[in-house]
Motif scaffolding. Structure first.
Motif, PDB file in Angstrom:
ATOM      1  N   UNK A  42      22.305 -22.125 -40.320  1.00 33.81           N
ATOM      2  CA  UNK A  42      21.686 -23.226 -39.588  1.00 33.81           C
ATOM      3  C   UNK A  42      22.372 -23.500 -38.257  1.00 33.81           C
ATOM      4  N   UNK A  43      23.513 -22.857 -38.015  1.00 37.51           N
ATOM      5  CA  UNK A  43      24.326 -23.167 -36.838  1.00 37.51           C
ATOM      6  C   UNK A  43      23.603 -22.781 -35.551  1.00 37.51           C
ATOM      7  N   UNK A  85      22.107 -13.363 -33.652  1.00 33.55           N
ATOM      8  CA  UNK A  85      20.839 -14.093 -33.764  1.00 33.55           C
ATOM      9  C   UNK A  85      20.824 -15.339 -32.887  1.00 33.55           C
ATOM     10  N   UNK A  86      21.960 -16.025 -32.796  1.00 37.65           N
ATOM     11  CA  UNK A  86      22.045 -17.271 -32.029  1.00 37.65           C
ATOM     12  C   UNK A  86      22.893 -17.022 -30.773  1.00 37.65           C
ATOM     13  N   UNK A  87      22.235 -16.833 -29.653  1.00 36.35           N
ATOM     14  CA  UNK A  87      22.921 -16.405 -28.431  1.00 36.35           C
ATOM     15  C   UNK A  87      23.751 -17.512 -27.784  1.00 36.35           C
ATOM     16  N   UNK A  88      23.554 -18.772 -28.209  1.00 34.53           N
ATOM     17  CA  UNK A  88      24.341 -19.877 -27.658  1.00 34.53           C
ATOM     18  C   UNK A  88      25.464 -20.313 -28.603  1.00 34.53           C
ATOM     19  N   UNK A 119      33.408 -15.230 -30.225  1.00 34.96           N
ATOM     20  CA  UNK A 119      34.177 -15.484 -31.438  1.00 34.96           C
ATOM     21  C   UNK A 119      35.636 -15.647 -31.016  1.00 34.96           C
ATOM     22  N   UNK A 120      36.140 -16.856 -31.116  1.00 33.92           N
ATOM     23  CA  UNK A 120      37.454 -17.200 -30.590  1.00 33.92           C
ATOM     24  C   UNK A 120      38.443 -17.331 -31.757  1.00 33.92           C
TER      25      UNK A 120
END
Length: 717
Positions: A42-43, A85-88, A119-120
């Motif tokens: 859902x993120x 999938x989620x570019x932001x 990804x930090x």
């Protein structure tokens, strides 16, 4: 500051408190991992992952990808997939940078395996040397959160059956691990945002970067967790968050979890239900003993693992826990304390047991607290911890959900239906009839009476065992830190960086060795002619006078002890160098200790706390690890009141391996220059890399104290 609900919740037992939350309880890794996957899908803006340990190859779905076939459902593959999938979306992972004791158990080059532009990853070492970051939190878009005892790492997945021969319970190396029980809580509502605030504070302390807030979309509905995997749900419930933080240096400590346990235990009237990995906390033991003396006290049910894990735990925590349990039972005047462990007959032939890793406490159907804090001393003050508490006072529907949680957990140890357990518990009004009836129904798998094992003779002494379970940074460690701050201040005013001082000292040592070549007109080696020292040599007092004198002068300018050892090794043959070095070290100890004992408290009275008992293992580690200049270590020991001969023994034993290695190192230098070649330079290079790595780790850990801050309330940023 977030408003507290009533007089029970104060700043002493709660970091934040909020109304209007929905919560779900997840039992064991399979249920939690499934809920974690659905929540992360859902993120849209951020995912925060905070852990004691994280592993890229954690298998989130063993039933879809059995061990040995892991591809799409490893943690790193799953995170990369949702990033695609989620570019932001941005994912932040913050894990503890472990002490050397755990290095061999941890995944190597983890920062490279998690590489992705969004990804930090960071490893956090901002804590006292003896502590750790033990919080286990996941937050999605500031709206959904998980907290509890389960890290996103290997050997955590298990089904609620805890089957002895489950083929899915296997780590990435193909090794089967024993059954593993744990619990996690999911939160939707204001409390999730407060856990996000806690993560942001931790992240900023490590990186100095501020993560922007995630704003919920006005179009999309409020995010919620999937309750199908949960054993109980709580709707519109008050939730409080409590933390442990050692603070250290300029920051005050936060010990809200210790105060929370005290407040909950002392208000108990009907029953207390506890699952914990350890029970060694002095404070908790005192509270349980106090309850044991009450004529109208609560029934206490305590669930522990049958045995503790690796060798070190068995020799330390088992020792401390046996003493603690014996103390509790000795004060149980009315026979209300009941201690159990999960028994499974199928595990006996393979010498395995069910690991209880859950940190859960229920009091009178009114409070349920769950998090990362064990009932040990470390969790009360030395490690960073986080607990989430559901307050069900005056809410019958929430109290029923709490009883359902307890009934499920007790029943699942016997692989029995939770509905039966709940009805039995409701009818009896007590947990004991339920536990005993499940033994009759399931004689081969149930909660069995815990037996305190006799202490083996090879257990570590009480004080030294407690080194691994302290409730605060040791007084000696604090003293060293403050002496170190004083040295940093001097260096700052002199405008001389520490590296320059080290460089100068190295140069002086090199010059000394080079001068010996000139003075003696030959290379240094074990058979050198000490004729240049003939006036002193004839008196048989060359080393006896020279080394202590040089060491005492050098200590006035905080000369590194390793360089002094190297110089001594260069001037004397190997058989003489070691005893002369020991003599010099003894002289340093005596002078430094006496200085700290007399002048340390006079000029720096606020630097030191109570009298330090002088834990032998702690003192040994301080000498093995180059945490601070040797002069400061000696002076701090004197100022902290460490017993002199105990400190002397620990210092000599701790420094002996290093002395021998440095003597060998000095000989290697000579061989490298006398006979240049890869065979002589390679061992020298490996030695330098090893020592540099240890020194870098120690100095990083020690220098991080100044940047730690106590956690602020969410409204404070």
């Amino acid at each position: 500051m977030v408003p507290l609900q009533d007089s029970f919740w104060t700043e002493q037992n709660a970091w934040s408190s909020s109304q209007g939350n929905d919560c779900w309880l997840y039992c064991d890794g399979e249920a939690y991992f499934n809920a974690f996957i659905k929540a992360c899908e859902q993120a849209r803006a951020t995912i925060f992952i905070l852990g004691w340990d994280i592993h890229t190859q954690t298998n989130l779905q063993p039933k879809k990808e059995p061990p040995g076939c892991l591809k799409d459902w490893s943690l790193v593959a799953f995170l990369h997939r949702i990033l695609q999938k989620q570019t932001q979306l941005h994912i932040y992972l913050l894990t503890w940078r472990p002490a050397p004791l755990y290095v061999l158990e941890r995944e190597k080059l983890q920062n490279l395996k998690f590489m992705h532009p969004r990804l930090h990853y960071r490893a956090d070492a901002h804590h006292p040397v003896g502590g750790s970051h033990h919080q286990k939190i996941v937050v999605i878009d500031d709206q959904l959160a998980f907290a509890g005892g389960i890290d996103l790492t290997i050997r955590r997945w298990d089904s609620c059956l805890h089957a002895a021969g489950d083929p899915l319970r296997k780590d990435p190396d193909g090794h089967y691990y024993q059954p593993y029980h744990d619990t996690q809580i999911g939160v939707s509502g204001p409390a999730a945002g407060q856990l996000a605030s806690l993560f942001r504070q931790r992240w900023k302390q490590v990186t100095a970067q501020t993560i922007p807030l995630s704003r919920p979309s006005p179009v999309l509905p409020r995010k919620t967790l999937d309750g199908t995997e949960a054993i109980a749900s709580f709707v519109d419930t008050p939730v409080s968050i409590s933390v442990t933080d050692p603070g250290f240096r300029n920051a005050p400590p936060a010990k809200q979890i210790a105060r929370l346990y005290e407040d909950l235990l002392l208000r108990a009237q009907k029953y207390i239900f506890i699952e914990t990995q350890y029970l060694t906390s002095h404070h908790v033991v005192e509270l349980l003993c106090e309850l044991g003396h009450r004529a109208e006290g609560p029934e206490i049910v305590l669930i522990l693992p049958e045995r503790l894990g690796p060798w070190l735990e068995k020799k330390t925590m088992s020792h401390l826990q046996a003493i603690a349990l014996a103390e509790v039972l000795a004060h149980d005047d009315y026979g209300r304390v009941n201690i159990f462990y999960p028994f499974d007959r199928e595990l006996l032939p393979i010498h395995k047991y069910i690991t209880v890793h859950s940190k859960l406490m229920v009091v009178d159907d009114e409070f349920l607290t769950l998090g990362s804090a064990n009932l040990n001393n470390r969790s009360m003050g030395l490690d960073t911890e986080c607990n989430v508490t559901i307050d069900a006072r005056g809410r019958p529907e929430l109290q029923k959900a709490i009883r359902q949680t307890v009934a499920y957990i007790v029943a699942h140890y016997a692989n029995h239906k939770a509905d039966y357990a709940f009805r039995k518990m409701e009818k009896a009004g007590s947990l004991l009839p339920l536990i005993h009836s499940l033994r009759m129904i399931s004689p081969y798998k149930h909660l069995a009476d815990f037996k305190i094992q006799a202490l083996p003779e090879e257990c570590l002494p009480w004080l030294d065992a407690e080194l691994l379970d302290m409730d605060r940074p040791s007084t000696l460690e604090v003293a060293l830190d403050r002496w170190g701050r004083m040295l940093e201040t001097v260096q700052h005013h002199l405008k001389i960086p520490p590296r320059m001082i080290t460089f100068v000292m190295t140069g002086l040592a090199g010059a000394g060795i080079a001068a010996s070549h000139v003075l003696m007109d030959q290379p240094l080696h074990p058979g050198l002619d000490l004729s240049v020292w003939a006036p002193i040599e004839d008196t048989q007092l060359s080393g006896l006078l020279l080394i202590p004198a040089v060491y005492l002068v050098a200590c006035l300018v905080f000369a590194p002890i390793n360089l002094l050892i190297l110089m001594a090794a260069g001037f004397f043959p190997s058989m003489l160098a070691l005893p002369y070095i020991i003599l010099g070290v003894i002289a340093l100890i005596c002078v430094g200790y006496a200085t700290g004992r007399t002048l340390g408290r006079m000029f720096f009275p606020d630097f030191y706390g109570r009298h330090h008992p002088g834990d032998l293992a702690a003192l040994f580690l301080l000498q093995v690890m180059p945490i601070a200049p040797h002069t400061l270590v000696n002076a701090a020991a004197g100022a902290a009141g460490v017993p002199f001969f105990r400190f002397m023994l620990a210092t000599l034993v701790g420094m002996m391996p290093g002395c021998i290695m440095l003597i060998v190192f000095q000989r290697s230098i000579i061989k490298a220059f006398m006979d240049p070649g890869w065979k002589t330079f390679l061992p020298l290079l490996l030695f330098i890399v090893l020592v540099s790595g240890v020194f870098r780790w120690s100095s990083q850990r020690f220098s991080n104290y100044g940047s730690r801050q106590a956690p602020q309330h969410p409204s404070d940023g």
